[in-house]
Design a protein around this motif. Sequence first.
Motif, PDB file in Angstrom:
ATOM      1  N   LEU A  97       0.844  -1.203   0.000  1.00  6.53           N
ATOM      2  CA  LEU A  97       0.000   0.000   0.000  1.00  6.53           C
ATOM      3  C   LEU A  97       0.877   1.250   0.000  1.00  6.53           C
ATOM      4  O   LEU A  97       1.791   1.375   0.810  1.00  6.53           O
ATOM      5  N   THR A  98       0.582   2.164  -0.894  1.00  2.00           N
ATOM      6  CA  THR A  98       1.326   3.417  -0.956  1.00  2.00           C
ATOM      7  C   THR A  98       0.745   4.409   0.049  1.00  2.00           C
ATOM      8  O   THR A  98      -0.361   4.220   0.560  1.00  2.00           O
ATOM      9  N   MET A  99       1.496   5.465   0.292  1.00  4.51           N
ATOM     10  CA  MET A  99       1.011   6.486   1.219  1.00  4.51           C
ATOM     11  C   MET A  99      -0.281   7.108   0.703  1.00  4.51           C
ATOM     12  O   MET A  99      -1.207   7.342   1.477  1.00  4.51           O
ATOM     13  N   GLY A 100      -0.364   7.344  -0.586  1.00  5.67           N
ATOM     14  CA  GLY A 100      -1.581   7.906  -1.163  1.00  5.67           C
ATOM     15  C   GLY A 100      -2.782   7.003  -0.959  1.00  5.67           C
ATOM     16  O   GLY A 100      -3.891   7.469  -0.676  1.00  5.67           O
ATOM     17  N   GLN A 101      -2.564   5.694  -1.101  1.00 10.20           N
ATOM     18  CA  GLN A 101      -3.654   4.741  -0.883  1.00 10.20           C
ATOM     19  C   GLN A 101      -4.092   4.737   0.578  1.00 10.20           C
ATOM     20  O   GLN A 101      -5.288   4.724   0.873  1.00 10.20           O
ATOM     21  N   ILE A 102      -3.130   4.766   1.479  1.00 10.61           N
ATOM     22  CA  ILE A 102      -3.455   4.763   2.908  1.00 10.61           C
ATOM     23  C   ILE A 102      -4.225   6.026   3.284  1.00 10.61           C
ATOM     24  O   ILE A 102      -5.202   5.974   4.031  1.00 10.61           O
ATOM     25  N   VAL A 103      -3.796   7.160   2.742  1.00  7.69           N
ATOM     26  CA  VAL A 103      -4.486   8.424   3.023  1.00  7.69           C
ATOM     27  C   VAL A 103      -5.928   8.345   2.520  1.00  7.69           C
ATOM     28  O   VAL A 103      -6.858   8.808   3.180  1.00  7.69           O
ATOM     29  N   ALA A 104      -6.131   7.735   1.362  1.00  5.07           N
ATOM     30  CA  ALA A 104      -7.487   7.600   0.822  1.00  5.07           C
ATOM     31  C   ALA A 104      -8.308   6.601   1.630  1.00  5.07           C
ATOM     32  O   ALA A 104      -9.505   6.803   1.836  1.00  5.07           O
ATOM     33  N   LEU A 105      -7.689   5.545   2.107  1.00  2.00           N
ATOM     34  CA  LEU A 105      -8.401   4.500   2.846  1.00  2.00           C
ATOM     35  C   LEU A 105      -8.930   4.992   4.195  1.00  2.00           C
ATOM     36  O   LEU A 105      -9.854   4.410   4.744  1.00  2.00           O
ATOM     37  N   ARG A 106      -8.366   6.064   4.719  1.00  2.00           N
ATOM     38  CA  ARG A 106      -8.814   6.543   6.032  1.00  2.00           C
ATOM     39  C   ARG A 106     -10.265   6.967   6.019  1.00  2.00           C
ATOM     40  O   ARG A 106     -10.897   7.077   7.060  1.00  2.00           O
ATOM     41  N   PHE A 107     -10.837   7.204   4.845  1.00  2.29           N
ATOM     42  CA  PHE A 107     -12.234   7.624   4.750  1.00  2.29           C
ATOM     43  C   PHE A 107     -13.214   6.449   4.800  1.00  2.29           C
ATOM     44  O   PHE A 107     -14.412   6.659   4.888  1.00  2.29           O
ATOM     45  N   ALA A 108     -12.713   5.220   4.734  1.00  2.34           N
ATOM     46  CA  ALA A 108     -13.591   4.053   4.739  1.00  2.34           C
ATOM     47  C   ALA A 108     -14.003   3.692   6.167  1.00  2.34           C
ATOM     48  O   ALA A 108     -13.183   3.707   7.084  1.00  2.34           O
ATOM     49  N   GLU A 109     -15.277   3.374   6.334  1.00  5.19           N
ATOM     50  CA  GLU A 109     -15.764   2.890   7.631  1.00  5.19           C
ATOM     51  C   GLU A 109     -15.139   1.528   7.921  1.00  5.19           C
ATOM     52  O   GLU A 109     -14.707   0.820   7.012  1.00  5.19           O
ATOM     53  N   ASP A 110     -15.105   1.152   9.192  1.00  8.14           N
ATOM     54  CA  ASP A 110     -14.500  -0.116   9.596  1.00  8.14           C
ATOM     55  C   ASP A 110     -15.079  -1.311   8.853  1.00  8.14           C
ATOM     56  O   ASP A 110     -14.364  -2.258   8.546  1.00  8.14           O
ATOM     57  N   SER A 111     -16.375  -1.284   8.564  1.00  5.95           N
ATOM     58  CA  SER A 111     -17.036  -2.429   7.935  1.00  5.95           C
ATOM     59  C   SER A 111     -16.469  -2.756   6.548  1.00  5.95           C
ATOM     60  O   SER A 111     -16.501  -3.900   6.125  1.00  5.95           O
ATOM     61  N   GLU A 112     -15.933  -1.770   5.849  1.00  6.19           N
ATOM     62  CA  GLU A 112     -15.398  -2.018   4.506  1.00  6.19           C
ATOM     63  C   GLU A 112     -13.896  -1.757   4.413  1.00  6.19           C
ATOM     64  O   GLU A 112     -13.278  -2.016   3.380  1.00  6.19           O
ATOM     65  N   PHE A 113     -13.298  -1.293   5.490  1.00  7.18           N
ATOM     66  CA  PHE A 113     -11.898  -0.883   5.486  1.00  7.18           C
ATOM     67  C   PHE A 113     -10.937  -2.018   5.120  1.00  7.18           C
ATOM     68  O   PHE A 113     -10.111  -1.874   4.213  1.00  7.18           O
ATOM     69  N   ALA A 114     -11.023  -3.147   5.814  1.00  8.30           N
ATOM     70  CA  ALA A 114     -10.066  -4.240   5.595  1.00  8.30           C
ATOM     71  C   ALA A 114     -10.160  -4.786   4.170  1.00  8.30           C
ATOM     72  O   ALA A 114      -9.133  -5.007   3.516  1.00  8.30           O
ATOM     73  N   ASP A 115     -11.377  -4.998   3.686  1.00  6.63           N
ATOM     74  CA  ASP A 115     -11.539  -5.518   2.321  1.00  6.63           C
ATOM     75  C   ASP A 115     -11.032  -4.522   1.286  1.00  6.63           C
ATOM     76  O   ASP A 115     -10.412  -4.903   0.292  1.00  6.63           O
TER      77      ASP A 115
END
Length: 144
Positions: A97-115
């Motif tokens: 995972l790149t830093m840009g991807q991680i920054v974008a992933l922070r907006f996902a709720e826990d229910s969909e975050f891991a997937d």
Amino acid sequence: MKSQDYKNHTRMHPLYHYVLSLLVLGTLIAAVTNMVRAINKGTNILQAVILVFIMIIIIIVTALVRMYALKAQDRAIRAEESLRYYVLTGKLPDPALTMGQIVALRFAEDSEFADLCKKAAAEGLKPADIKKAIKNWKADHNRI
């Protein structure tokens, strides 16, 4: 606070993004204009060149201040999202995972975050694509 989604999640700090940027740009233009006039007149050339150099220094400092703040925020986001992934899955997130991807992933709720983390790493999703794929948006009102 207003609910946040893909269309309205970006933030601008008016004092930095508008006022300071315009003042720095205007002052640079004035300094260059002053230098051209000084060269044409043949007087005060040294002061005019020094003023342009000072403006270049101010532009560099202004850019570095912004970059350093964003880097610090990126480090905090990486730590927060790594901890969140570990709490949800018991594993560390994929190092692909790149830093840009991680920054974008922070907006996902826990229910969909891991997937979504797994999908982003496996398919190399761009940050904008990750944000668009989020169904339940988790607002982040702290990053500027």
